[in-house]
Design a protein around this motif. Structure first.
Motif, PDB file in Angstrom:
ATOM      1  N   GLY A 117      13.550 -15.202  -8.488  1.00  0.00           N
ATOM      2  CA  GLY A 117      12.501 -14.836  -9.720  1.00  0.00           C
ATOM      3  C   GLY A 117      11.479 -13.761  -9.349  1.00  0.00           C
ATOM      4  N   PRO A 118      10.955 -13.224 -10.179  1.00  0.00           N
ATOM      5  CA  PRO A 118      10.016 -11.896 -10.163  1.00  0.00           C
ATOM      6  C   PRO A 118       9.107 -12.537  -9.251  1.00  0.00           C
ATOM      7  N   LEU A 119       8.549 -11.583  -8.137  1.00  0.00           N
ATOM      8  CA  LEU A 119       7.652 -11.954  -7.080  1.00  0.00           C
ATOM      9  C   LEU A 119       6.159 -11.749  -7.407  1.00  0.00           C
ATOM     10  N   GLU A 120       5.908 -11.033  -8.304  1.00  0.00           N
ATOM     11  CA  GLU A 120       4.659 -10.448  -8.644  1.00  0.00           C
ATOM     12  C   GLU A 120       3.668 -11.466  -8.972  1.00  0.00           C
ATOM     13  N   GLY A 121       4.081 -12.384  -9.842  1.00  0.00           N
ATOM     14  CA  GLY A 121       3.031 -13.375 -10.056  1.00  0.00           C
ATOM     15  C   GLY A 121       2.815 -14.361  -8.989  1.00  0.00           C
ATOM     16  N   LYS A 122       4.041 -14.603  -8.542  1.00  0.00           N
ATOM     17  CA  LYS A 122       3.822 -15.526  -7.235  1.00  0.00           C
ATOM     18  C   LYS A 122       2.968 -14.995  -6.156  1.00  0.00           C
ATOM     19  N   VAL A 123       3.275 -13.656  -5.715  1.00  0.00           N
ATOM     20  CA  VAL A 123       2.503 -13.210  -4.850  1.00  0.00           C
ATOM     21  C   VAL A 123       1.143 -13.123  -4.988  1.00  0.00           C
ATOM     22  N   GLN A 124       0.644 -12.619  -6.311  1.00  0.00           N
ATOM     23  CA  GLN A 124      -0.623 -12.586  -6.856  1.00  0.00           C
ATOM     24  C   GLN A 124      -1.371 -14.058  -6.507  1.00  0.00           C
ATOM     25  N   ALA A 125      -0.592 -15.210  -6.820  1.00  0.00           N
ATOM     26  CA  ALA A 125      -1.397 -16.368  -6.669  1.00  0.00           C
ATOM     27  C   ALA A 125      -1.533 -16.890  -5.280  1.00  0.00           C
ATOM     28  N   LEU A 126      -1.081 -16.206  -4.227  1.00  0.00           N
ATOM     29  CA  LEU A 126      -1.183 -16.492  -3.051  1.00  0.00           C
ATOM     30  C   LEU A 126      -2.628 -16.255  -2.663  1.00  0.00           C
ATOM     31  N   PRO A 127      -3.298 -17.454  -1.813  1.00  0.00           N
ATOM     32  CA  PRO A 127      -4.530 -17.096  -1.195  1.00  0.00           C
ATOM     33  C   PRO A 127      -4.725 -16.015  -0.271  1.00  0.00           C
ATOM     34  N   LEU A 128      -4.771 -14.752  -0.502  1.00  0.00           N
ATOM     35  CA  LEU A 128      -4.531 -13.644   0.629  1.00  0.00           C
ATOM     36  C   LEU A 128      -5.387 -12.630  -0.090  1.00  0.00           C
ATOM     37  N   PRO A 129      -5.792 -11.694   0.885  1.00  0.00           N
ATOM     38  CA  PRO A 129      -6.672 -10.493   0.432  1.00  0.00           C
ATOM     39  C   PRO A 129      -5.725  -9.484  -0.075  1.00  0.00           C
ATOM     40  N   ASP A 130      -6.297  -8.588  -0.816  1.00  0.00           N
ATOM     41  CA  ASP A 130      -5.337  -7.862  -2.034  1.00  0.00           C
ATOM     42  C   ASP A 130      -4.542  -6.811  -1.127  1.00  0.00           C
ATOM     43  N   ARG A 131      -5.211  -6.688   0.136  1.00  0.00           N
ATOM     44  CA  ARG A 131      -4.386  -5.548   1.046  1.00  0.00           C
ATOM     45  C   ARG A 131      -3.093  -6.023   1.465  1.00  0.00           C
ATOM     46  N   LEU A 132      -2.983  -7.601   1.899  1.00  0.00           N
ATOM     47  CA  LEU A 132      -2.102  -8.090   2.054  1.00  0.00           C
ATOM     48  C   LEU A 132      -0.842  -8.414   0.741  1.00  0.00           C
ATOM     49  N   ARG A 133      -1.490  -8.704  -0.219  1.00  0.00           N
ATOM     50  CA  ARG A 133      -0.629  -8.845  -1.371  1.00  0.00           C
ATOM     51  C   ARG A 133       0.085  -7.514  -1.584  1.00  0.00           C
ATOM     52  N   GLY A 134      -0.498  -6.392  -1.363  1.00  0.00           N
ATOM     53  CA  GLY A 134       0.002  -5.065  -1.580  1.00  0.00           C
ATOM     54  C   GLY A 134       1.035  -4.960  -0.501  1.00  0.00           C
ATOM     55  N   TYR A 135       0.966  -5.321   0.627  1.00  0.00           N
ATOM     56  CA  TYR A 135       1.912  -5.281   1.855  1.00  0.00           C
ATOM     57  C   TYR A 135       3.157  -6.046   1.269  1.00  0.00           C
ATOM     58  N   LEU A 136       2.890  -7.151   0.631  1.00  0.00           N
ATOM     59  CA  LEU A 136       4.015  -7.986   0.267  1.00  0.00           C
ATOM     60  C   LEU A 136       4.826  -7.584  -0.861  1.00  0.00           C
ATOM     61  N   LEU A 137       4.150  -6.703  -1.847  1.00  0.00           N
ATOM     62  CA  LEU A 137       4.742  -6.517  -3.063  1.00  0.00           C
ATOM     63  C   LEU A 137       5.069  -4.912  -2.807  1.00  0.00           C
ATOM     64  N   ILE A 138       5.959  -4.718  -2.311  1.00  0.00           N
ATOM     65  CA  ILE A 138       6.465  -3.066  -2.025  1.00  0.00           C
ATOM     66  C   ILE A 138       6.919  -2.364  -3.335  1.00  0.00           C
ATOM     67  N   GLU A 139       7.236  -3.261  -4.133  1.00  0.00           N
ATOM     68  CA  GLU A 139       7.638  -2.586  -5.228  1.00  0.00           C
ATOM     69  C   GLU A 139       6.622  -1.813  -6.057  1.00  0.00           C
ATOM     70  N   HIS A 140       5.296  -2.098  -6.091  1.00  0.00           N
ATOM     71  CA  HIS A 140       4.132  -1.283  -6.613  1.00  0.00           C
ATOM     72  C   HIS A 140       4.093  -0.137  -5.854  1.00  0.00           C
ATOM     73  N   ARG A 141       4.417   0.164  -4.911  1.00  0.00           N
ATOM     74  CA  ARG A 141       4.257   1.483  -4.125  1.00  0.00           C
ATOM     75  C   ARG A 141       5.560   2.573  -4.667  1.00  0.00           C
ATOM     76  N   HIS A 142       6.522   2.151  -5.344  1.00  0.00           N
ATOM     77  CA  HIS A 142       7.684   2.857  -5.455  1.00  0.00           C
ATOM     78  C   HIS A 142       8.136   3.141  -6.908  1.00  0.00           C
ATOM     79  N   GLY A 143       7.326   2.902  -7.878  1.00  0.00           N
ATOM     80  CA  GLY A 143       7.521   3.150  -9.259  1.00  0.00           C
ATOM     81  C   GLY A 143       8.388   2.622  -9.832  1.00  0.00           C
ATOM     82  N   ASN A 144       8.658   1.126  -9.653  1.00  0.00           N
ATOM     83  CA  ASN A 144       9.721   0.319 -10.351  1.00  0.00           C
ATOM     84  C   ASN A 144       8.727  -0.342 -11.520  1.00  0.00           C
ATOM     85  N   GLU A 145       8.119   0.677 -12.134  1.00  0.00           N
ATOM     86  CA  GLU A 145       7.093   0.095 -13.174  1.00  0.00           C
ATOM     87  C   GLU A 145       7.948  -0.159 -14.544  1.00  0.00           C
ATOM     88  N   ALA A 146       7.172  -1.053 -15.515  1.00  0.00           N
ATOM     89  CA  ALA A 146       7.795  -1.143 -16.696  1.00  0.00           C
ATOM     90  C   ALA A 146       8.126   0.156 -17.434  1.00  0.00           C
TER      91      ALA A 146
END
Length: 442
Positions: A399-428
């Motif tokens: 399944g899509p990772l975004e919602g699951k990663v955002q739900a993790l108890p992690l700092p925003d910087r680590l969430r960003g590291y996990l969500l590689i897609e946000h840095r590479h233009g796979n936007e809606a």
């Protein structure tokens, strides 16, 4: 000939009774009827004439002893089924109308035509009166569920059939199930039936079903991915949107996009070999854990790293006079390679694998940097942070990772590291890009 014989019987024998029944019900003969005989003048026969009848029951009682009564009421049931007049259908059934009556032209029965005309209440009524919910017609080999799966407008009938117990994995003689019907009928432009596919999958449709010809759910998407290359930009965008939605659903239900078939390469391979044209789908596949090589054969018949660098180098040669397009291509290649590393950081290059930068011009050194980075990942221990990222992302699948990663108890910087897609233009809204000309193809 049975076909002509049946057609003659409509015209010369029981069609006058059908006409009179439809007249009583206020239905115009031939209005929107698929596969029905053309309207004909009713020749005088028996007791049927042009006199008005007070009710359908009155007419049926009067004609119940006629020679062709059963055929007449059965064909009338077929005609009534497409209009959604449930009470009229129930009346005809009380007078022994045959639920299995086949239209002599289309060979569909009343349940089939009710589905084709999107009459869910009629579908439910016919099934509850004993219609075979899984019956296939003799010409098309289609079940009611197959027909309901093909068009988005028939979603209410699809839902009704599943609720009534239709076999979601029933296959025709060639092994084609309703899910395969839904995908085969989709072109991403005029037929966009993602909701039907989702409903079938929720109902337990087998994502690994295979026809005798080797057709699968994912092979239908491979066909569309290739079709998009010959489309206008607008149509390619629509096809891309459909493929993204359908792929996301299939992956969430366990489909393997890296598994080869006997007929053609898998979806992952088709997207990676032209990753710049199918970039959003390539990203979706890799972020969902798709293998970067064939998951069926050993040694693999295709290998992601080879496909990426082949396309990168050929694309840079084609874009040598367009610095902006060349930079975009390099960024996309870097994104794909990083996603592959995030999925499985243990890089294993093929023996003797080399990258030729001939024709890459000013970008040759950047291509070599990407290649050298892979060599370093292969030869040196993987950094702990990359191992952790790959492990966490794998545990969050499918399944899509975004919602699951955002739900993790992690700092925003680590969430960003996990969500590689946000840095590479796979936007809606990202879409497929048809090639500018044939020279862009490998």
């Amino acid at each position: 000939m049975p076909f002509l014989h049946g057609f003659r019987r409509i015209i010369y024998e029981y069609q006058p009774l059908v006409d009179e029944i439809l007249r009583v019900l206020g239905i115009e003969e031939g209005a929107g009827a698929q596969g029905s005989a053309p309207a004909v003048d009713s020749a005088p026969w028996g007791a049927v004439d042009s006199a008005p009848w007070g009710s359908l029951e009155e007419l049926l009682e009067m004609e119940s002893q006629s020679s062709f009564f059963l055929e007449g009421v059965s064909y009338s049931l077929f005609k009534v089924a497409e209009t959604g007049l449930v009470s009229a259908a129930e009346t005809l059934l009380r007078y022994q109308a045959d639920l299995n009556f086949e239209d002599p032209v289309s060979y569909y029965n009343p349940l089939h035509i009710a589905v084709l005309r999107n009459q869910p209440a009629m579908v439910e009524a016919l099934v509850r009166h004993g219609a075979d919910i899984n019956k296939r017609d003799r010409i098309h080999e289609s079940s009611p569920l197959d027909l309901a799966s093909e068009e988005r407008e028939r979603l209410p009938c699809l839902r009704t059939l599943l609720d009534l117990g239709a076999d979601v994995n029933a296959a025709d003689k060639n092994g084609k199930t309703a899910l395969l019907h839904a995908l085969a009928s989709s072109d991403g432009v005029t037929v966009h039936n993602t909701d039907n596919i989702q409903l079938l999958l929720r109902g337990g449709a087998d994502v690994e079903a295979v026809t005798r010809d080797g057709e699968t759910a994912l092979s239908s998407l491979v066909f569309l991915v290739k079709e998009a290359l010959d489309c206008s930009r607008e149509d390619a965008a629509q096809i891309g949107s459909f493929c993204l939605g359908a792929t996301r659903l299939l992956l969430a239900h366990g489909a393997d996009p890296s598994r080869c078939s006997d007929e053609e390469p898998p979806l992952t391979c088709a997207c990676l070999e032209l990753f710049d044209l199918h970039f959003p789908l390539a990203v979706l596949l890799l972020q969902s854990g798709a293998g970067f090589r064939c998951s069926q054969h050993s040694p693999p018949c295709w290998w992601g790293y080879s496909l990426i660098f082949q396309r990168l180098c050929s694309g840079l040669r084609d874009r040598r006079d367009d610095g902006t397009a060349a930079s975009e291509l390099l960024q996309q290649a870097e994104s794909i390679l990083e996603l592959a590393a995030a999925a499985s950081p243990a890089v294993r290059l093929q023996p003797g694998f080399e990258v030729s930068t001939e024709g890459c011009g000013a970008h040759a050194e950047k291509v070599l940097d990407l290649y050298r980075h892979l060599q370093e990942l292969e030869q040196n221990p993987v950094p702990l942070k990359q191992l952790c990222r790959a492990h966490i992302r794998h545990r969050l699948l499918p399944g899509p990772l975004e919602g699951k990663v955002q739900a993790l108890p992690l700092p925003d910087r680590l969430r960003g590291y996990l969500l590689i897609e946000h840095r590479h233009g796979n936007e809606a809204g990202a879409c497929f890009k048809p090639p500018r000309n044939s020279s862009t193809l490998i």
